[in-house]
Scaffold this active site. Sequence first.
Site, PDB file in Angstrom:
ATOM      1  CG  ASP A  11      -2.078   0.953   1.102  1.00  0.00           C
ATOM      2  OD1 ASP A  11      -2.083   1.736   0.134  1.00  0.00           O
ATOM      3  OD2 ASP A  11      -2.975   0.909   1.954  1.00  0.00           O
ATOM      4  CD  GLU A 106      -5.261  -1.536  -0.972  1.00  0.00           C
ATOM      5  OE1 GLU A 106      -5.563  -2.274  -0.027  1.00  0.00           O
ATOM      6  OE2 GLU A 106      -5.967  -0.565  -1.329  1.00  0.00           O
TER       7      GLU A 106
END
Length: 484
Positions: A11, A106
Amino acid sequence: MRTAPTILHLDMDAFFASVEQASKPSLRGKAVVVGGLGPRGVVATASYEARVFGVHSAMPMGQARRLAPNAAYLVPRFELYRSISEQVMRLLRALSPLVEPLSLDEAFVDLEAGGAAWDAASARLAGAKLRADIRAVTGLTGSVGLAASKMLAKIASEEAKPDGLVLIDPGTERAMLGPKSVRILPGVGPATGDHLRRAGITTVGELVEAGEDELVRLLGKAHGHALYTMALARDDRPVVAERETKSVSVEDTYDVDIHDRLRVGAEVGRLADRCVRRLRKSGLSGRTIVLKVRRYDFSTLTRSETLRGPTDDPAVVREAAARLLESVDTTGGVRLLGVGVSGLADYTQEDLFAQAAGERAEELAEEPGDEPAEEQRQTPVERRWPSGHDVRHTEFGHGWVQGSGLGRVTVRFETPYSGPGRVRTFPIGDPRLTSAEPLPLVVSTSRRPGEGGVTAASGGEGAADSPAPSAAEAADRGIAEATP
């Protein structure tokens, strides 16, 4: 579940805002908010400096401005974000053939499938190397979670933020989850969290103690069973490299409610064309046309029509959307419109009647209007300067729009490789000022700033010209506003 933490979740940290800080030296270490700047805009991303004031994604922009009035508010540059995202995804694909992107910033990676890791030690090394490679290639930071399942890897990356790495050893999951808030589990939002709290359940350990039957009674069979399974740290979902696209859609939110029915119809036609462009770019067609209308009172209506076969013809989609609009009352005003296509296929069923109608529509579009061509050419077009977007001045070089309004545009002249630059203000129609493409965040190792046309200019004055980068200039829409 696996016996080794070979599922990685990456992320990127405050991705949009971090890109803006990396490209604008004067904003590094300062509060930056990226999103729609109109009265109805929402926050897309806030830098960690802005989050200190309580600003977060999906917050109304007006609320964000009240919480952090001195932050820099910028219009997104989506093409730049996509180009940097692709650089990151290439690094992930070098680790494994099984990469499952969730968004631009992500993704899950199955390290075992690529032979990049087989136990905790090798997984940690792979995660550390990935973070170093991302920083070297993009200049940005990302947080990495490693675990034996997707759910736990995502939880680990959240624990690692910002700019960290957390590995959950197999066998320790239950002990790690037990004292955590129930909100840490996927699918537990504010409403579910409040419902559980009223039942005396606030931690994951208390979920397990309550038992599956009690959770089913509180939340229903599907949700209760799923939540109990997650609380036991059970998750056998594989990393899926390709996700099937179920629909393609576009929508716009308007700063001021649209009351004119003709304007509403024109907007629906424009959205239909944008939707078809996305459809064709993906090599798809679809059978079901969907119209979304959010009215002045926030009530949202959805209408759909299913065709005989899949199409990617803009005339067919426009006409279907127009028919759907006829059944919607827009008298009180419209704040949002959207057009989508679902029932996707990778082929198109030709519709000769619709095709003919489409050709006629194109002919009509090419016919001259009532206004003489000379008068059309003389009609002045106001130049728009979205805040945060790149510009180039013939004398001062590369910069970005700090704000505009009242017939003026303010530009800060700096590059990713310079120090903070000087600010100058120009008439909004100054011919020496033009839109520019974003510069790369990291200069190639084969050239240093100051060589081959890329110069680390200080203060903006005399900044040397830079070569055109690969990333195109950005956002789908956005209106420039003066910086407060």
